[in-house]
Write an enzyme that holds these catalytic residues in place. Structure first.
Site, PDB file in Angstrom:
ATOM      1  CB  ALA A  33      -1.054   0.255   1.193  1.00 25.05           C
ATOM      2  CE1 TYR A 177       6.844  -8.951 -11.152  1.00 25.04           C
ATOM      3  CE2 TYR A 177       6.155  -8.636 -13.841  1.00 25.04           C
ATOM      4  CZ  TYR A 177       5.898  -8.310 -12.546  1.00 25.04           C
ATOM      5  OH  TYR A 177       4.699  -8.061 -12.663  1.00 25.04           O
TER       6      TYR A 177
HETATM    7  N1  NAD Z   1       3.029  -1.758 -12.796  1.00 28.41           N
HETATM    8  C1  NAD Z   1       2.904  -2.458 -13.602  1.00 28.41           C
HETATM    9  O1  NAD Z   1       3.005  -1.983 -14.516  1.00 28.41           O
HETATM   10  C2  NAD Z   1       2.333  -3.566 -13.286  1.00 28.41           C
HETATM   11  C3  NAD Z   1       2.101  -4.727 -13.772  1.00 28.41           C
HETATM   12  C4  NAD Z   1       1.705  -6.615 -14.113  1.00 28.41           C
HETATM   13  C5  NAD Z   1       1.359  -6.527 -12.269  1.00 28.41           C
HETATM   14  N2  NAD Z   1       1.967  -5.532 -11.577  1.00 28.41           N
HETATM   15  C6  NAD Z   1       1.647  -5.827 -10.471  1.00 28.41           C
HETATM   16  O2  NAD Z   1       0.941  -4.726  -9.188  1.00 28.41           O
HETATM   17  C7  NAD Z   1       1.659  -4.759  -7.480  1.00 28.41           C
HETATM   18  C8  NAD Z   1       2.036  -3.670  -7.857  1.00 28.41           C
HETATM   19  O3  NAD Z   1       2.873  -2.833  -8.407  1.00 28.41           O
HETATM   20  P1  NAD Z   1       2.928  -1.352  -8.719  1.00 28.41           P
HETATM   21  O4  NAD Z   1       3.715  -1.263 -10.017  1.00 28.41           O
HETATM   22  O5  NAD Z   1       2.181  -1.107  -7.985  1.00 28.41           O
HETATM   23  O6  NAD Z   1       4.575  -1.108  -8.124  1.00 28.41           O
HETATM   24  P2  NAD Z   1       5.411  -0.438  -6.991  1.00 28.41           P
HETATM   25  O7  NAD Z   1       6.337  -0.461  -7.000  1.00 28.41           O
HETATM   26  O8  NAD Z   1       4.979   0.613  -6.852  1.00 28.41           O
HETATM   27  O9  NAD Z   1       5.124  -0.767  -5.738  1.00 28.41           O
HETATM   28  C9  NAD Z   1       4.967  -2.370  -5.170  1.00 28.41           C
HETATM   29  C10 NAD Z   1       4.992  -1.856  -3.548  1.00 28.41           C
HETATM   30  O10 NAD Z   1       5.288  -3.313  -2.997  1.00 28.41           O
HETATM   31  C11 NAD Z   1       5.957  -2.981  -2.138  1.00 28.41           C
HETATM   32  N3  NAD Z   1       7.041  -4.413  -1.255  1.00 28.41           N
HETATM   33  C12 NAD Z   1       7.913  -4.411  -2.352  1.00 28.41           C
HETATM   34  N4  NAD Z   1       8.484  -5.686  -1.406  1.00 28.41           N
HETATM   35  C13 NAD Z   1       7.906  -5.766  -0.578  1.00 28.41           C
HETATM   36  C14 NAD Z   1       7.553  -6.983   0.504  1.00 28.41           C
HETATM   37  N5  NAD Z   1       8.875  -7.747   0.498  1.00 28.41           N
HETATM   38  N6  NAD Z   1       7.200  -6.602   1.932  1.00 28.41           N
HETATM   39  C15 NAD Z   1       6.330  -5.258   1.718  1.00 28.41           C
HETATM   40  N7  NAD Z   1       5.980  -5.050   0.754  1.00 28.41           N
HETATM   41  C16 NAD Z   1       6.988  -4.693  -0.486  1.00 28.41           C
HETATM   42  C17 NAD Z   1       7.171  -1.817  -2.802  1.00 28.41           C
HETATM   43  O11 NAD Z   1       7.426  -1.248  -1.179  1.00 28.41           O
HETATM   44  C18 NAD Z   1       5.980  -0.904  -2.905  1.00 28.41           C
HETATM   45  O12 NAD Z   1       4.984  -0.098  -2.204  1.00 28.41           O
HETATM   46  C19 NAD Z   1       2.847  -5.242  -7.877  1.00 28.41           C
HETATM   47  O13 NAD Z   1       2.335  -6.978  -7.448  1.00 28.41           O
HETATM   48  C20 NAD Z   1       3.556  -5.905  -9.475  1.00 28.41           C
HETATM   49  O14 NAD Z   1       3.920  -6.929  -9.517  1.00 28.41           O
HETATM   50  C21 NAD Z   1       2.153  -4.021 -11.530  1.00 28.41           C
END
Ligand code: NAD
Length: 273
Positions: A33, A177
């Protein structure tokens, strides 16, 4: 998955309409979050009346999310409870879920959003990197589901796990990934069948390229061919907005999706059709 050299100009999509109050009196545990999709989900679910326990390892980001929730929410919306924790740490997950159960007396919805990305050609992919991605993406998701399950059964609740289009569509240079997100998707589909007799639903949400810190910070190795990624973001001509994924998560976790179980909802602007 997002990519640094794709046009990510803001084309205006992201407004997902005014939310109702589908989560009034519902208790939600949400990971990831502090940023991106997880932050947008915290804002959306709060706006819909949810009592939230929000988990992330980034304490500053989590504090920013809380500030934003407070700025947006009406005065009756409870302040989210922040927990700074690593989702891959078993004991930390246990404590976070126990804290939610104690504070709220129930858990109606678990949303796993925390995730990590790595871009590495297979030839350079180390065991540590493989484990890092599986720890955060797959193990973290499993631990939260396992620990929350008794509470979800008691509440006839819902799990929403964040997979990715990488789970089902080729994402070169992101093999680890993609495999870890494939694990999240497969886990969610089997979990759905396992818990359905208890009245619990489980749904996977698979974003495509979304405009977040994760996609913005993605760097391809020197000389790598990223043309594939330009091809799979053609429909909108841009990345999606985190609010568009948050809106889908809010729908999937609500009674509006009550007859939806064991499915993957792709949120990619149709770019993987
Ligand atoms: N942004 C994209 O294009 C995209 C596409 C497909 C899937 N996703 C997935 O959506 C989800 C959110 O991604 P986002 O783009 O918002 O990324 P983001 O990097 O903005 O947010 C990810 C969050 O996860 C937290 N996090 C990471 N490792 C952690 C851990 N070990 N313990 C606790 N918190 C942890 C980070 O601190 C961060 O706040 C992820 O699972 C990502 O794989 C994102």
């Amino acid at each position: 998955m997002g990519q640094a050299d794709t046009d990510d100009a803001d084309t205006g999509h992201g407004a997902t309409g005014s939310p109702g109050r589908r989560y009034a009196d519902k208790a939600v545990v949400l990971t990831g979050a502090a940023s991106g999709i997880g932050r947008a989900t915290a804002l959306r679910l709060s706006a819909e009346g949810a009592r939230l326990l929000v988990v992330d390892r980034d304490a500053d980001g989590l504090a920013d999310t809380l500030r934003q929730v407070e700025e947006c929410s009406d005065p009756h919306t409870p302040r989210p409870v922040p927990v700074v924790a690593d989702v891959a740490e078993e004991q930390a997950v246990r404590s976070a879920v126990a804290a939610a159960a104690e504070r709220f007396g129930r858990i109606d919805l678990l949303v796993n959003v925390a995730g990590a990305l790595g871009v590495t050609p297979l030839a350079d992919l180390g065991v540590d990197e493989w484990r890092r991605l599986f720890d955060v993406n797959a193990l973290g998701t499993m631990l939260f589901c396992r620990e929350a399950l008794p509470h979800l059964i008691a509440a006839k609740g819902v799990v929403v796990n964040t997979a990715s289009t990488a789970a089902t569509h080729a994402h070169p240079l992101m093999t680890a990934y993609a495999a870890s997100k494939g694990a999240v998707l497969a886990f969610t589909l089997s979990l759905a069948a396992e818990v359905a007799p208890h009245g619990v639903r489980a749904v996977a949400v698979s974003p495509g390229g979304i405009r977040t810190p994760m996609s913005r910070s993605t760097r391809f190795p020197e000389g790598a061919d990223a043309s594939y990624y330009r091809r799979i973001v053609p429909l909108t001509g841009s990345l999606g907005a985190p609010e568009e994924v948050a809106g889908t998560i809010a729908f999937a976790g609500s009674a509006d999706a009550g007859f939806m179980n064991g499915v993957e909802l792709r949120v990619d602007g149709g770019s993987h059709n």
